[in-house]
Design a protein around this motif. Structure first.
Motif, PDB file in Angstrom:
ATOM      1  N   TYR A  79     -29.418   1.189  44.762  1.00 25.07           N
ATOM      2  CA  TYR A  79     -28.427   1.838  44.011  1.00 25.07           C
ATOM      3  C   TYR A  79     -28.743   3.371  43.500  1.00 25.07           C
ATOM      4  O   TYR A  79     -28.084   4.114  43.273  1.00 25.07           O
ATOM      5  N   PHE A  80     -30.014   3.764  43.486  1.00 23.81           N
ATOM      6  CA  PHE A  80     -30.623   4.905  43.352  1.00 23.81           C
ATOM      7  C   PHE A  80     -30.134   5.948  44.568  1.00 23.81           C
ATOM      8  O   PHE A  80     -29.697   6.997  44.255  1.00 23.81           O
ATOM      9  N   VAL A  81     -30.409   5.334  45.650  1.00 25.87           N
ATOM     10  CA  VAL A  81     -29.880   6.033  46.876  1.00 25.87           C
ATOM     11  C   VAL A  81     -28.280   6.100  46.835  1.00 25.87           C
ATOM     12  O   VAL A  81     -27.755   7.163  47.317  1.00 25.87           O
ATOM     13  N   LEU A  82     -27.578   5.294  46.482  1.00 22.59           N
ATOM     14  CA  LEU A  82     -26.354   5.129  46.460  1.00 22.59           C
ATOM     15  C   LEU A  82     -25.852   6.202  45.443  1.00 22.59           C
ATOM     16  O   LEU A  82     -24.881   7.009  45.806  1.00 22.59           O
ATOM     17  N   SER A  83     -26.423   6.344  44.392  1.00 23.55           N
ATOM     18  CA  SER A  83     -25.793   7.525  43.524  1.00 23.55           C
ATOM     19  C   SER A  83     -26.124   8.655  43.911  1.00 23.55           C
ATOM     20  O   SER A  83     -25.260   9.361  44.021  1.00 23.55           O
ATOM     21  N   LEU A  84     -27.123   8.978  44.521  1.00 21.30           N
ATOM     22  CA  LEU A  84     -27.252  10.253  45.319  1.00 21.30           C
ATOM     23  C   LEU A  84     -26.430  10.582  46.368  1.00 21.30           C
ATOM     24  O   LEU A  84     -25.931  11.493  46.281  1.00 21.30           O
ATOM     25  N   VAL A  85     -26.021   9.538  47.168  1.00 23.37           N
ATOM     26  CA  VAL A  85     -25.244   9.792  48.298  1.00 23.37           C
ATOM     27  C   VAL A  85     -23.750   9.834  47.726  1.00 23.37           C
ATOM     28  O   VAL A  85     -22.872  10.653  48.329  1.00 23.37           O
ATOM     29  N   LEU A  86     -23.338   9.419  46.805  1.00 23.54           N
ATOM     30  CA  LEU A  86     -22.246   9.551  46.063  1.00 23.54           C
ATOM     31  C   LEU A  86     -22.086  11.041  45.552  1.00 23.54           C
ATOM     32  O   LEU A  86     -20.955  11.750  45.612  1.00 23.54           O
ATOM     33  N   LEU A  87     -23.010  11.344  44.802  1.00 23.85           N
ATOM     34  CA  LEU A  87     -23.344  12.782  44.221  1.00 23.85           C
ATOM     35  C   LEU A  87     -22.965  13.749  45.439  1.00 23.85           C
ATOM     36  O   LEU A  87     -22.313  14.881  45.364  1.00 23.85           O
ATOM     37  N   ARG A  88     -23.608  13.696  46.783  1.00 22.66           N
ATOM     38  CA  ARG A  88     -23.391  14.585  47.619  1.00 22.66           C
ATOM     39  C   ARG A  88     -22.102  14.309  48.329  1.00 22.66           C
ATOM     40  O   ARG A  88     -21.462  15.670  48.554  1.00 22.66           O
ATOM     41  N   ALA A  89     -21.333  13.325  48.337  1.00 23.54           N
ATOM     42  CA  ALA A  89     -19.973  13.283  48.632  1.00 23.54           C
ATOM     43  C   ALA A  89     -19.195  13.772  47.724  1.00 23.54           C
ATOM     44  O   ALA A  89     -18.097  14.469  48.199  1.00 23.54           O
ATOM     45  N   LEU A  90     -19.317  13.774  46.504  1.00 22.92           N
ATOM     46  CA  LEU A  90     -18.601  14.384  45.536  1.00 22.92           C
ATOM     47  C   LEU A  90     -18.577  15.934  45.427  1.00 22.92           C
ATOM     48  O   LEU A  90     -17.603  16.523  44.855  1.00 22.92           O
ATOM     49  N   ARG A  91     -19.673  16.397  45.791  1.00 24.05           N
ATOM     50  CA  ARG A  91     -20.045  17.528  45.872  1.00 24.05           C
ATOM     51  C   ARG A  91     -19.248  18.407  46.610  1.00 24.05           C
ATOM     52  O   ARG A  91     -18.685  19.533  46.574  1.00 24.05           O
ATOM     53  N   ARG A  92     -18.937  17.914  47.782  1.00 27.27           N
ATOM     54  CA  ARG A  92     -18.018  18.477  48.939  1.00 27.27           C
ATOM     55  C   ARG A  92     -18.726  19.745  49.446  1.00 27.27           C
ATOM     56  O   ARG A  92     -17.897  20.829  49.833  1.00 27.27           O
ATOM     57  N   GLY A  93     -20.029  19.767  49.858  1.00 28.35           N
ATOM     58  CA  GLY A  93     -20.734  20.883  50.161  1.00 28.35           C
ATOM     59  C   GLY A  93     -20.945  22.007  49.305  1.00 28.35           C
ATOM     60  O   GLY A  93     -21.659  22.861  49.619  1.00 28.35           O
ATOM     61  N   ARG A  94     -20.615  21.909  47.969  1.00 26.35           N
ATOM     62  CA  ARG A  94     -20.787  22.798  47.067  1.00 26.35           C
ATOM     63  C   ARG A  94     -22.183  22.600  46.505  1.00 26.35           C
ATOM     64  O   ARG A  94     -22.841  21.735  46.429  1.00 26.35           O
ATOM     65  N   PRO A  95     -22.853  23.573  46.207  1.00 24.38           N
ATOM     66  CA  PRO A  95     -24.312  23.779  45.675  1.00 24.38           C
ATOM     67  C   PRO A  95     -24.196  23.298  44.485  1.00 24.38           C
ATOM     68  O   PRO A  95     -23.413  23.117  43.527  1.00 24.38           O
ATOM     69  N   GLY A  96     -25.612  22.892  43.995  1.00 24.79           N
ATOM     70  CA  GLY A  96     -25.959  22.679  42.681  1.00 24.79           C
ATOM     71  C   GLY A  96     -25.743  21.134  42.013  1.00 24.79           C
ATOM     72  O   GLY A  96     -25.495  20.252  42.871  1.00 24.79           O
ATOM     73  N   TRP A  97     -25.592  21.067  40.703  1.00 25.77           N
ATOM     74  CA  TRP A  97     -25.202  19.962  40.022  1.00 25.77           C
ATOM     75  C   TRP A  97     -24.431  19.914  38.807  1.00 25.77           C
ATOM     76  O   TRP A  97     -24.589  20.969  38.095  1.00 25.77           O
ATOM     77  N   ARG A  98     -23.343  19.124  38.614  1.00 24.37           N
ATOM     78  CA  ARG A  98     -22.411  19.319  37.721  1.00 24.37           C
ATOM     79  C   ARG A  98     -22.456  18.052  36.883  1.00 24.37           C
ATOM     80  O   ARG A  98     -22.266  16.804  37.714  1.00 24.37           O
ATOM     81  N   LEU A  99     -22.400  17.893  35.652  1.00 21.82           N
ATOM     82  CA  LEU A  99     -22.109  16.630  35.003  1.00 21.82           C
ATOM     83  C   LEU A  99     -20.735  16.023  35.227  1.00 21.82           C
ATOM     84  O   LEU A  99     -21.093  14.784  35.522  1.00 21.82           O
ATOM     85  N   SER A 100     -19.744  16.663  35.705  1.00 21.55           N
ATOM     86  CA  SER A 100     -18.659  15.740  36.292  1.00 21.55           C
ATOM     87  C   SER A 100     -18.863  15.225  37.394  1.00 21.55           C
ATOM     88  O   SER A 100     -18.469  14.008  37.700  1.00 21.55           O
ATOM     89  N   TRP A 101     -19.737  15.498  38.440  1.00 20.03           N
ATOM     90  CA  TRP A 101     -19.945  14.885  39.568  1.00 20.03           C
ATOM     91  C   TRP A 101     -20.964  13.713  39.333  1.00 20.03           C
ATOM     92  O   TRP A 101     -20.829  12.712  39.862  1.00 20.03           O
ATOM     93  N   ALA A 102     -21.808  13.860  38.428  1.00 22.54           N
ATOM     94  CA  ALA A 102     -22.712  13.142  38.259  1.00 22.54           C
ATOM     95  C   ALA A 102     -22.127  11.722  37.343  1.00 22.54           C
ATOM     96  O   ALA A 102     -22.369  10.683  37.697  1.00 22.54           O
ATOM     97  N   LEU A 103     -21.191  12.031  36.694  1.00 21.39           N
ATOM     98  CA  LEU A 103     -20.615  10.989  35.821  1.00 21.39           C
ATOM     99  C   LEU A 103     -19.574  10.342  36.730  1.00 21.39           C
ATOM    100  O   LEU A 103     -19.449   9.166  36.811  1.00 21.39           O
TER     101      LEU A 103
END
Length: 155
Positions: A66-90
């Motif tokens: 589930y740690f990896v799943l969370s990171l994979v989901l973050l990657r997918a939600l970023r859609r290639g955009r750089p960085g980290w956003r709270l909305s993506w994390a949530l």
């Protein structure tokens, strides 16, 4: 093709989680592999210690998946955009919580498997930890200089 690159890791991981929730990976099934391995590694292990160690190995597997799943989901939600956003994390965290709940619901209906709301909490905590890890990683990266609208002077 970009869509596939973005979502394929998630689809594959969800398929793996589905398989891990079947009877193939029940405590009895994993015990057939883990118990002999632990007995070879730790010949003096007691039956109680063997059961406890097996339990914690299974919980560690939850955390890792589930740690990896969370990171994979973050990657997918970023859609290639750089960085980290709270909305993506949530968003990733919310989806992981839903997937963890559905995974436990699936296990409830699989003969020989059990389900636990504690596992949903454990999986969610692992997902939250992954988001903190991702945030820290982005925060520690050196920032690229802002692109300047003025050209550098020619020498």
């Amino acid at each position: 093709m970009r869509w596939l690159r973005q979502w394929a890791p998630l689809i594959l991981l969800l398929g793996a989680i589905w398989i891990l929730s079947t009877l193939l990976f029940s405590a009895d099934s994993t015990g057939r592999v883990v118990f002999p391995a632990l007995r070879r590694l730790l010949p003096a292990i007691t039956a109680h210690e063997l059961l406890e160690t097996h339990y914690w190995i299974r919980k560690l597997a939850h955390v890792c998946v589930y740690f990896v799943l969370s990171l994979v989901l973050l990657r997918a939600l970023r859609r290639g955009r750089p960085g980290w956003r709270l909305s993506w994390a949530l968003g990733a965290l919310g989806l992981v919580m839903a997937i963890a709940f559905l995974d436990e619901l699936h296990q409830y209906y699989v003969p020989g498997r059990g389900s636990s709301i504690r596992d949903v909490f454990l999986d969610s905590a692992a997902a939250a930890l992954a988001q903190v890890f991702a945030w820290q990683r982005v925060r520690r990266q050196p920032r690229l200089p802002e692109s300047s609208s003025t050209a550098e002077p020619a020498s």
